[in-house]
Scaffold this motif. Structure first.
Motif, PDB file in Angstrom:
ATOM      1  N   ALA A 147      27.577  42.854 -31.098  1.00 23.58           N
ATOM      2  CA  ALA A 147      27.273  43.251 -32.467  1.00 23.58           C
ATOM      3  C   ALA A 147      28.524  43.232 -33.332  1.00 23.58           C
ATOM      4  O   ALA A 147      28.440  43.115 -34.543  1.00 23.58           O
ATOM      5  CB  ALA A 147      26.640  44.637 -32.480  1.00 23.58           C
ATOM      6  N   GLN A 148      29.680  43.339 -32.709  1.00 20.08           N
ATOM      7  CA  GLN A 148      30.949  43.310 -33.428  1.00 20.08           C
ATOM      8  C   GLN A 148      31.947  42.532 -32.591  1.00 20.08           C
ATOM      9  O   GLN A 148      31.766  42.377 -31.391  1.00 20.08           O
ATOM     10  CB  GLN A 148      31.453  44.735 -33.652  1.00 20.08           C
ATOM     11  N   GLU A 149      32.961  42.036 -33.237  1.00 23.58           N
ATOM     12  CA  GLU A 149      33.997  41.315 -32.510  1.00 23.58           C
ATOM     13  C   GLU A 149      34.853  42.307 -31.731  1.00 23.58           C
ATOM     14  O   GLU A 149      35.130  43.403 -32.198  1.00 23.58           O
ATOM     15  CB  GLU A 149      34.878  40.523 -33.468  1.00 23.58           C
ATOM     16  N   TYR A 150      35.240  41.917 -30.537  1.00 26.19           N
ATOM     17  CA  TYR A 150      36.168  42.740 -29.766  1.00 26.19           C
ATOM     18  C   TYR A 150      37.558  42.556 -30.355  1.00 26.19           C
ATOM     19  O   TYR A 150      37.920  41.456 -30.772  1.00 26.19           O
ATOM     20  CB  TYR A 150      36.158  42.326 -28.297  1.00 26.19           C
ATOM     21  N   PRO A 151      38.360  43.619 -30.428  1.00 29.93           N
ATOM     22  CA  PRO A 151      39.721  43.476 -30.947  1.00 29.93           C
ATOM     23  C   PRO A 151      40.500  42.453 -30.124  1.00 29.93           C
ATOM     24  O   PRO A 151      40.270  42.305 -28.921  1.00 29.93           O
ATOM     25  CB  PRO A 151      40.318  44.873 -30.773  1.00 29.93           C
ATOM     26  N   GLU A 152      41.391  41.740 -30.777  1.00 24.30           N
ATOM     27  CA  GLU A 152      42.176  40.715 -30.092  1.00 24.30           C
ATOM     28  C   GLU A 152      42.900  41.328 -28.898  1.00 24.30           C
ATOM     29  O   GLU A 152      43.452  42.416 -28.994  1.00 24.30           O
ATOM     30  CB  GLU A 152      43.178  40.094 -31.054  1.00 24.30           C
ATOM     31  N   GLY A 153      42.869  40.632 -27.783  1.00 27.39           N
ATOM     32  CA  GLY A 153      43.513  41.113 -26.571  1.00 27.39           C
ATOM     33  C   GLY A 153      42.614  41.966 -25.691  1.00 27.39           C
ATOM     34  O   GLY A 153      43.018  42.398 -24.627  1.00 27.39           O
ATOM     35  N   THR A 154      41.374  42.225 -26.149  1.00 23.23           N
ATOM     36  CA  THR A 154      40.418  42.969 -25.329  1.00 23.23           C
ATOM     37  C   THR A 154      39.214  42.083 -25.066  1.00 23.23           C
ATOM     38  O   THR A 154      39.030  41.055 -25.710  1.00 23.23           O
ATOM     39  CB  THR A 154      39.948  44.264 -26.021  1.00 23.23           C
ATOM     40  N   GLN A 155      38.404  42.497 -24.120  1.00 20.93           N
ATOM     41  CA  GLN A 155      37.220  41.722 -23.777  1.00 20.93           C
ATOM     42  C   GLN A 155      36.162  42.646 -23.188  1.00 20.93           C
ATOM     43  O   GLN A 155      36.477  43.765 -22.780  1.00 20.93           O
ATOM     44  CB  GLN A 155      37.575  40.624 -22.791  1.00 20.93           C
ATOM     45  N   PRO A 156      34.911  42.197 -23.130  1.00 21.52           N
ATOM     46  CA  PRO A 156      33.873  43.003 -22.487  1.00 21.52           C
ATOM     47  C   PRO A 156      34.223  43.228 -21.020  1.00 21.52           C
ATOM     48  O   PRO A 156      34.905  42.415 -20.393  1.00 21.52           O
ATOM     49  CB  PRO A 156      32.616  42.137 -22.607  1.00 21.52           C
TER      50      PRO A 156
END
Length: 62
Positions: free
Chosen positions: A25-34
């Protein structure tokens, strides 16, 4: 809705065993992932009067 490549695809397994592919639903912050096994909640994005897409967001930080 603009397409941005590459984009994240999630495979979410529901409690009853049904699996759904979706985008977050939203972009993950850069450098993070599900994270595998992370709890998510569903939201619905209205595309038209006849169509809504299910999107998922993390419920808490892993």
């Amino acid at each position: 809705m603009a397409q941005q490549l590459p984009y994240t695809v999630l495979l979410v397994e529901m409690d009853d065993g049904v699996c759904l592919y979706s985008n977050p639903a939203q972009e993950y912050p850069e450098g993070t992932q599900p994270v595998i096994g992370q709890a998510v909640g569903a939201t619905f994005e209205k595309v038209s009067d006849a169509l809504a897409l299910v999107r998922f967001s993390p419920l808490s930080n892993p």
